[in-house]
Design a protein around this motif. Structure first.
Motif, PDB file in Angstrom:
ATOM      1  N   LYS A 140     -44.788  15.048 -11.515  1.00  0.00           N
ATOM      2  CA  LYS A 140     -44.665  16.442 -11.960  1.00  0.00           C
ATOM      3  C   LYS A 140     -43.228  16.707 -12.344  1.00  0.00           C
ATOM      4  N   SER A 141     -43.039  17.389 -13.457  1.00  0.00           N
ATOM      5  CA  SER A 141     -41.688  17.746 -13.872  1.00  0.00           C
ATOM      6  C   SER A 141     -41.208  18.948 -13.060  1.00  0.00           C
ATOM      7  N   LYS A 142     -39.930  19.205 -13.098  1.00  0.00           N
ATOM      8  CA  LYS A 142     -39.389  20.354 -12.374  1.00  0.00           C
ATOM      9  C   LYS A 142     -39.888  21.669 -12.954  1.00  0.00           C
ATOM     10  N   SER A 143     -40.365  21.636 -14.201  1.00  0.00           N
ATOM     11  CA  SER A 143     -40.937  22.836 -14.814  1.00  0.00           C
ATOM     12  C   SER A 143     -42.412  23.005 -14.471  1.00  0.00           C
ATOM     13  N   GLY A 144     -43.015  21.980 -13.812  1.00  0.00           N
ATOM     14  CA  GLY A 144     -44.387  22.110 -13.345  1.00  0.00           C
ATOM     15  C   GLY A 144     -45.443  21.394 -14.155  1.00  0.00           C
ATOM     16  N   SER A 145     -45.070  20.625 -15.195  1.00  0.00           N
ATOM     17  CA  SER A 145     -46.058  19.899 -15.980  1.00  0.00           C
ATOM     18  C   SER A 145     -46.346  18.550 -15.329  1.00  0.00           C
ATOM     19  N   TYR A 146     -47.610  18.128 -15.400  1.00  0.00           N
ATOM     20  CA  TYR A 146     -48.051  16.891 -14.764  1.00  0.00           C
ATOM     21  C   TYR A 146     -48.201  15.776 -15.792  1.00  0.00           C
ATOM     22  N   SER A 147     -47.952  14.548 -15.356  1.00  0.00           N
ATOM     23  CA  SER A 147     -48.152  13.371 -16.188  1.00  0.00           C
ATOM     24  C   SER A 147     -48.795  12.274 -15.357  1.00  0.00           C
ATOM     25  N   CYS A 148     -49.585  11.420 -16.000  1.00  0.00           N
ATOM     26  CA  CYS A 148     -50.119  10.236 -15.342  1.00  0.00           C
ATOM     27  C   CYS A 148     -49.826   9.026 -16.209  1.00  0.00           C
ATOM     28  N   LEU A 149     -49.024   8.152 -15.682  1.00  0.00           N
ATOM     29  CA  LEU A 149     -48.672   6.891 -16.317  1.00  0.00           C
ATOM     30  C   LEU A 149     -49.599   5.821 -15.747  1.00  0.00           C
ATOM     31  N   HIS A 175     -58.104  12.716 -18.671  1.00  0.00           N
ATOM     32  CA  HIS A 175     -57.999  13.547 -19.868  1.00  0.00           C
ATOM     33  C   HIS A 175     -58.631  14.912 -19.658  1.00  0.00           C
ATOM     34  N   VAL A 176     -59.766  14.950 -18.968  1.00  0.00           N
ATOM     35  CA  VAL A 176     -60.427  16.232 -18.699  1.00  0.00           C
ATOM     36  C   VAL A 176     -59.494  17.155 -17.921  1.00  0.00           C
ATOM     37  N   ILE A 177     -58.799  16.592 -16.941  1.00  0.00           N
ATOM     38  CA  ILE A 177     -57.917  17.397 -16.101  1.00  0.00           C
ATOM     39  C   ILE A 177     -56.629  17.776 -16.827  1.00  0.00           C
ATOM     40  N   LEU A 178     -55.992  16.800 -17.456  1.00  0.00           N
ATOM     41  CA  LEU A 178     -54.654  17.015 -17.989  1.00  0.00           C
ATOM     42  C   LEU A 178     -54.632  17.605 -19.393  1.00  0.00           C
ATOM     43  N   ASP A 179     -55.594  17.262 -20.223  1.00  0.00           N
ATOM     44  CA  ASP A 179     -55.576  17.773 -21.599  1.00  0.00           C
ATOM     45  C   ASP A 179     -55.698  19.283 -21.636  1.00  0.00           C
ATOM     46  N   SER A 180     -56.448  19.858 -20.691  1.00  0.00           N
ATOM     47  CA  SER A 180     -56.626  21.307 -20.671  1.00  0.00           C
ATOM     48  C   SER A 180     -55.331  22.037 -20.360  1.00  0.00           C
ATOM     49  N   ASN A 181     -54.377  21.324 -19.735  1.00  0.00           N
ATOM     50  CA  ASN A 181     -53.081  21.916 -19.395  1.00  0.00           C
ATOM     51  C   ASN A 181     -51.993  21.583 -20.412  1.00  0.00           C
ATOM     52  N   ASP A 182     -52.350  20.797 -21.433  1.00  0.00           N
ATOM     53  CA  ASP A 182     -51.353  20.269 -22.355  1.00  0.00           C
ATOM     54  C   ASP A 182     -50.362  19.368 -21.621  1.00  0.00           C
TER      55      ASP A 182
END
Length: 219
Positions: free
Chosen positions: A178-187, A200-207
């Motif tokens: 998670k970034s300090k601004s609150g966005s999530y990533s999965c590598l 993709h279902v979880i993360l794409d909806s959040n951009d």
């Protein structure tokens, strides 16, 4: 393997209502086969082919009003969970048939006042444990894939906060941050396509982002 160790082939999907809030990706875990995996987010708990005793423990936690924060599965049927009780005041953990060195580390961390956030188990008794103490996430690992260890090491002093890790029986892996601004990533690298689809279902909806390892540096 006795009856209590059989794998569940059904899907357990628990959807918790958080309308008006972006989803938050917490944990991903992998079992022995490509069809054995699970994902935990703020609004979704979705698992496939995980050990029956783990399912039974999860059901008891949900029935008591609790929530799952993280989980990990070994290639040979072991499992571990981190969870909240109904009051959500603190995290608890439980594990079965996982490497003793991981158990020892989690016990010691808990005794020292840390919360166990997530855990992962791979081949050859490898493991990863993520803890939190004094608002700082701390992790330890043993025997994990070298490329995963190298990626994890880039978090020290970086701009992203490690949230969870999963390791497959074939040494594939996924890293949630998670970034300090609150966005999530999965590598990720070498994980089942069905798990990628759920991410993709979880993360794409959040951009938010799902990223190929060659295209991303955590620094």
């Amino acid at each position: 393997m006795n009856a209590t160790g059989k794998l569940m082939t059904v899907v357990l999907l628990v959807s918790l209502s958080h309308q008006g809030f972006a989803d938050e990706l917490y944990s991903i875990g992998f079992g022995k086969s490509a069809s054995s995996w699970g994902v935990v987010s703020k609004s979704i708990f979705d698992v496939h082919g995980i050990p029956k005793p783990a399912i039974e423990k999860v059901k008891k936690i949900f029935e008591a009003g609790g929530a799952i924060r993280g989980f990990g599965f070994t290639p040979d049927g072991g499992w571990g969970l981190t969870y909240y009780k109904q009051d959500r005041e603190r995290l608890y953990w439980t594990a079965s048939q996982v490497p003793q060195s991981a158990i020892d580390y989690m016990k010691k961390s808990s005794q020292n006042g840390a919360s166990i956030l997530d855990m992962a188990f791979g081949p050859n008794n490898s493991w990863f444990v993520l803890t939190r103490k004094n608002d700082t996430n701390i992790w330890r690992y043993k025997g994990i894939p070298v490329d995963l260890a190298n990626k994890l090491d880039t978090f020290s002093g970086g701009d992203r906060i490690l949230q969870g890790v999963g390791i497959t029986s074939q040494s594939g892996w996924a890293v949630i941050s998670k970034s300090k601004s609150g966005s999530y990533s999965c590598l990720y690298k070498g994980i089942p396509q069905s798990a990628v689809n759920k991410l993709h279902v979880i993360l794409d909806s959040n951009d938010d982002e799902i990223i190929d390892p060659d295209d991303f540096d955590f620094r």
